[in-house]
Design a protein around this motif. Structure first.
Motif, PDB file in Angstrom:
ATOM      1  N   GLU A  48      56.555  50.682  47.989  1.00  0.00           N
ATOM      2  CA  GLU A  48      55.917  49.414  48.342  1.00  0.00           C
ATOM      3  C   GLU A  48      54.394  49.569  48.378  1.00  0.00           C
ATOM      4  N   VAL A  49      53.929  50.651  48.990  1.00  0.00           N
ATOM      5  CA  VAL A  49      52.490  50.898  49.065  1.00  0.00           C
ATOM      6  C   VAL A  49      51.915  51.081  47.667  1.00  0.00           C
ATOM      7  N   ALA A  50      52.640  51.822  46.835  1.00  0.00           N
ATOM      8  CA  ALA A  50      52.178  52.062  45.470  1.00  0.00           C
ATOM      9  C   ALA A  50      52.053  50.759  44.695  1.00  0.00           C
ATOM     10  N   ALA A  51      52.952  49.831  44.938  1.00  0.00           N
ATOM     11  CA  ALA A  51      52.892  48.543  44.245  1.00  0.00           C
ATOM     12  C   ALA A  51      51.612  47.788  44.596  1.00  0.00           C
ATOM     13  N   VAL A  52      51.173  47.910  45.843  1.00  0.00           N
ATOM     14  CA  VAL A  52      49.919  47.278  46.245  1.00  0.00           C
ATOM     15  C   VAL A  52      48.741  47.973  45.564  1.00  0.00           C
ATOM     16  N   LEU A  53      48.746  49.292  45.592  1.00  0.00           N
ATOM     17  CA  LEU A  53      47.655  50.052  44.983  1.00  0.00           C
ATOM     18  C   LEU A  53      47.551  49.813  43.476  1.00  0.00           C
ATOM     19  N   ALA A  54      48.686  49.599  42.826  1.00  0.00           N
ATOM     20  CA  ALA A  54      48.705  49.455  41.369  1.00  0.00           C
ATOM     21  C   ALA A  54      48.056  48.170  40.893  1.00  0.00           C
ATOM     22  N   THR A  55      47.980  47.175  41.759  1.00  0.00           N
ATOM     23  CA  THR A  55      47.495  45.868  41.309  1.00  0.00           C
ATOM     24  C   THR A  55      46.058  45.906  40.818  1.00  0.00           C
ATOM     25  N   ASP A  56      45.245  46.789  41.378  1.00  0.00           N
ATOM     26  CA  ASP A  56      43.843  46.835  40.958  1.00  0.00           C
ATOM     27  C   ASP A  56      43.343  48.273  40.834  1.00  0.00           C
ATOM     28  N   ALA A  57      44.238  49.195  40.494  1.00  0.00           N
ATOM     29  CA  ALA A  57      43.883  50.614  40.416  1.00  0.00           C
ATOM     30  C   ALA A  57      42.771  50.872  39.409  1.00  0.00           C
ATOM     31  N   ALA A  58      42.842  50.242  38.243  1.00  0.00           N
ATOM     32  CA  ALA A  58      41.829  50.463  37.212  1.00  0.00           C
ATOM     33  C   ALA A  58      40.460  49.973  37.667  1.00  0.00           C
ATOM     34  N   GLU A  59      40.428  48.806  38.311  1.00  0.00           N
ATOM     35  CA  GLU A  59      39.164  48.253  38.790  1.00  0.00           C
ATOM     36  C   GLU A  59      38.554  49.136  39.871  1.00  0.00           C
ATOM     37  N   ARG A  60      39.386  49.617  40.789  1.00  0.00           N
ATOM     38  CA  ARG A  60      38.868  50.466  41.866  1.00  0.00           C
ATOM     39  C   ARG A  60      38.382  51.799  41.324  1.00  0.00           C
ATOM     40  N   ASP A  61      39.061  52.307  40.297  1.00  0.00           N
ATOM     41  CA  ASP A  61      38.629  53.550  39.662  1.00  0.00           C
ATOM     42  C   ASP A  61      37.236  53.379  39.070  1.00  0.00           C
ATOM     43  N   ARG A  62      37.000  52.248  38.423  1.00  0.00           N
ATOM     44  CA  ARG A  62      35.682  52.013  37.823  1.00  0.00           C
ATOM     45  C   ARG A  62      34.614  51.818  38.894  1.00  0.00           C
ATOM     46  N   ALA A  63      34.961  51.146  39.979  1.00  0.00           N
ATOM     47  CA  ALA A  63      33.984  50.874  41.038  1.00  0.00           C
ATOM     48  C   ALA A  63      33.586  52.147  41.781  1.00  0.00           C
ATOM     49  N   GLY A  64      34.556  53.034  42.012  1.00  0.00           N
ATOM     50  CA  GLY A  64      34.260  54.307  42.667  1.00  0.00           C
ATOM     51  C   GLY A  64      33.810  54.203  44.110  1.00  0.00           C
ATOM     52  N   ALA A  65      34.171  53.130  44.792  1.00  0.00           N
ATOM     53  CA  ALA A  65      33.773  52.967  46.192  1.00  0.00           C
ATOM     54  C   ALA A  65      34.623  53.849  47.104  1.00  0.00           C
ATOM     55  N   ALA A  66      34.064  54.203  48.250  1.00  0.00           N
ATOM     56  CA  ALA A  66      34.822  55.002  49.225  1.00  0.00           C
ATOM     57  C   ALA A  66      36.098  54.251  49.602  1.00  0.00           C
ATOM     58  N   PRO A  67      37.256  54.917  49.551  1.00  0.00           N
ATOM     59  CA  PRO A  67      38.539  54.216  49.731  1.00  0.00           C
ATOM     60  C   PRO A  67      38.950  53.987  51.177  1.00  0.00           C
ATOM     61  N   HIS A  68      38.090  53.335  51.946  1.00  0.00           N
ATOM     62  CA  HIS A  68      38.423  53.063  53.343  1.00  0.00           C
ATOM     63  C   HIS A  68      39.645  52.145  53.451  1.00  0.00           C
ATOM     64  N   ALA A  69      39.681  51.092  52.632  1.00  0.00           N
ATOM     65  CA  ALA A  69      40.805  50.152  52.697  1.00  0.00           C
ATOM     66  C   ALA A  69      42.103  50.812  52.261  1.00  0.00           C
ATOM     67  N   GLU A  70      42.016  51.694  51.281  1.00  0.00           N
ATOM     68  CA  GLU A  70      43.213  52.379  50.788  1.00  0.00           C
ATOM     69  C   GLU A  70      43.789  53.301  51.862  1.00  0.00           C
ATOM     70  N   VAL A  71      42.914  54.019  52.571  1.00  0.00           N
ATOM     71  CA  VAL A  71      43.376  54.890  53.656  1.00  0.00           C
ATOM     72  C   VAL A  71      43.969  54.060  54.784  1.00  0.00           C
ATOM     73  N   GLN A  72      43.369  52.917  55.080  1.00  0.00           N
ATOM     74  CA  GLN A  72      43.928  52.042  56.101  1.00  0.00           C
ATOM     75  C   GLN A  72      45.312  51.560  55.701  1.00  0.00           C
ATOM     76  N   LEU A  73      45.497  51.325  54.421  1.00  0.00           N
ATOM     77  CA  LEU A  73      46.811  50.932  53.917  1.00  0.00           C
ATOM     78  C   LEU A  73      47.850  52.019  54.200  1.00  0.00           C
TER      79      LEU A  73
END
Length: 405
Positions: A27-52
Motif C-alpha cells: 500500500e505504501v509503495a503504491a503511494v510512493l509510485a504515483t510521483d516517484a519519477a518527479e520526486r527523483d528529478r526534484a531531489g528534495a529531502a524526503p521528509h514527507a516520504e519518511v513520515q509516510l
C-alpha cells in the motif's frame, strides 16, 4: 509528493501477520509510485516520504510489540524493503538502513542497552540514520569524565537530515577499539552537509557529516561494560545482514523496473512496422525478453528468501552463533549478492529494448531504475563476493570477518 493521511492507517488494526505487513508495504509503495519519477528529478529531502513510513508503522516493524512495534523478524523486514524499493529505490534503501541502525544496539550492545533502545525507538517511532563508514578513519573518540566526545567527519551519512537519531562510529583515542553510540540527530556539533549529488539513489540523504565534539555518555557506548567491550561472534553478523538489505532493495528496484516497463509496453509501446504485429505485446522478441528477465528475477528472489531464512536461525539465538555458522552464512549471502547485482543491472538496462525509443523521455523516468542500481552496487566490488564463494568451494575457506566480508 502524494500523501496518505495518518488516519487512513491509524483507524485500521495494525498488521498482525507477515502477510499483512507485506500488504501494508505494498500500500505504501503504491503511494510512493504515483510521483516517484518527479520526486527523483526534484531531489528534495524526503521528509514527507519518511513520515509516510512512520504513519504506516513500517519503521517499528522489528520493534517489541509491548512498546508498539510489529514484533516481526528479519525475513519480513527484507520483504518489506523489497516492496518499497519497487516504487522508489531511495526510500527502500532508507528503510533498509533504518532497520540496520535500529538493530545496531542488539548487534553489539548489552541486553540492557538494546532493550532500552528498541523500546524507545518503538514508542517514539524514531527514524534512524548512520554516520558509519569503515573506509573513513578520521573520527576520534576521546574520554571526558563520564562522557565520550566524537570529533572528525564521515564521507557518507545515509538518512542524515530526515533522521531522528544517528548511529555514530569512531576509534577510541590511543586504541584500535571502535565505539558505536546512538545520539539525537540534532545533537550539538553534529552537522549534516547537503552534498549528496550522485546519479542515483538521489533521495537517500547520503551526504557527508562533520562531528565537532559530539558528546554522549560512556553508558551509551554499545557493548561496553565498565569501559571494556564485551565481544560476541554475533557482532560479526553485521556484514551479511547489511548485504542482504542491499540484495533486497536491488531486487525491489529490478522488480519495479519490470513492472513499470510492462505497463509502458502494454499502453504506449508501438510494434515494429516491419514485424507483422499490430501490438507490441505480440512481438515475439518482446515476449521472450520479458519471460527471460522475469525468470531470472524470480530465481534470485527465491534464493534471497532462502538465505534470509537461514540467517533468521542465527538471529533467533545470538549467543549460540559460531564462527563456522557465521562463515557459511556469509558465503551464501555473497552468492546471492553477486546474482542480485547482475540481474538488477541487466533488468534495469534491458527494459529499454522492450519499451522503445520514446520510453527514454525524461518524463517517463525509466532511467532512474538503472541509475539507482548502478550507483549502489558500487558500494563494494562484487568480484570479491564471488571470490568468497569460490574460495569456499575450492578450499573450504571461510570469509574472515571484516567490514566488508
Amino acid at each position: 509528493m502524494s500523501t496518505v493521511t495518518p488516519t487512513d492507517w491509524q483507524t485500521r488494526p495494525a498488521p498482525a501477520t507477515t502477510d499483512e505487513w507485506i500488504a501494508r508495504a505494498t500500500e505504501v509503495a503504491a503511494v510512493l509510485a504515483t510521483d516517484a519519477a518527479e520526486r527523483d528529478r526534484a531531489g528534495a529531502a524526503p521528509h514527507a516520504e519518511v513520515q509516510l513510513l512512520k504513519d504506516a508503522g513500517l519503521v517499528t516493524l522489528l520493534g517489541p510489540v509491548e512498546h508498539g512495534g510489529g514484533g516481526e523478524r528479519w525475513t519480513t523486514a527484507y520483504r518489506v524493503v523489497r516492496e518499497i524499493a519497487k516504487a522508489d529505490g531511495s526510500i527502500g534503501q532508507l528503510l533498509g538502513y533504518h532497520y540496520l541502525w535500529n538493530w545496531a544496539a542488539r548487534l553489539v550492545g548489552t541486553r540492557e542497552q538494546w532493550e532500552h533502545v528498541e523500546a524507545e525507538a518503538a514508542r517514539n517511532r524514531w527514524f534512524f540514520g548512520g554516520a558509519v563508514n569503515p573506509r573513513d578513519k578520521d573520527v576520534t573518540v576521546t574520554e571526558d569524565g563520564d562522557d565520550l566526545v566524537f570529533t572528525g567527519g564521515k564521507s557518507f551519512s545515509t538518512g542524515s537530515r530526515v533522521s531522528d537519531v544517528t548511529v555514530l562510529e569512531g576509534v577510541l583515542e590511543g586504541t584500535d577499539q571502535h565505539v558505536f553510540a546512538i545520539v539525537p540527530s540534532d545533537s550539538e556539533g553534529l552537522t549534516f552537509h547537503d552534498d549528496w549529488d550522485n546519479i542515483g539513489q538521489r533521495l537517500t540523504e547520503s551526504g557527508s557529516v562533520t562531528l565537532d565534539g559530539v558528546r554522549t555518555p560512556w553508558s551509551s557506548a554499545a557493548g561496553y561494560v565498565d569501559k571494556v567491550f564485551q565481544p560476541r561472534t554475533y557482532n560479526t553478523l553485521n556484514v551479511p545482514t547489511i548485504q542482504l538489505v542491499f540484495v533486497n532493495f536491488y531486487l525491489g528496484i529490478a522488480g519495479g523496473a519490470l513492472e513499470t516497463a510492462a505497463t509502458y509496453t502494454r499502453t504506449k509501446s508501438r510494434s515494429w512496422l516491419h514485424g507483422g504485429h499490430e501490438r507490441a505485446v505480440d512481438e515475439p522478441y518482446v515476449v521472450d525478453i520479458y519471460g527471460d528477465l522475469t525468470a531470472k528475477l524470480w530465481a534470485v528472489e527465491a534464493l534471497a528468501d532462502a538465505v534470509a531464512a537461514e540467517g533468521q536461525e542465527l538471529h533467533e539465538d545470538p549467543d549460540a552463533v559460531t564462527a563456522r555458522a557465521r562463515g557459511d552464512f556469509e558465503v551464501r549471502v555473497a552468492a546471492v549478492k553477486a546474482r542480485a547485482t547482475d540481474v538488477a543491472l541487466e533488468i534495469s538496462s534491458r527494459i529499454f529494448e522492450v519499451t522503445g525509443a520514446r520510453s527514454t523521455a525524461t518524463s517517463e523516468g525509466l532511467d532512474r531504475f538503472w541509475r539507482n542500481v548502478r550507483t549502489h552496487t558500487l558500494h563494494d566490488p562484487v568480484a570479491y563476493k564471488r571470490r568468497e564463494v569460490g574460495r569456499w568451494v575450492l578450499e573450504g575457506e571461510l570469509p574472515e570477518p571484516t567490514w566488508y566480508s
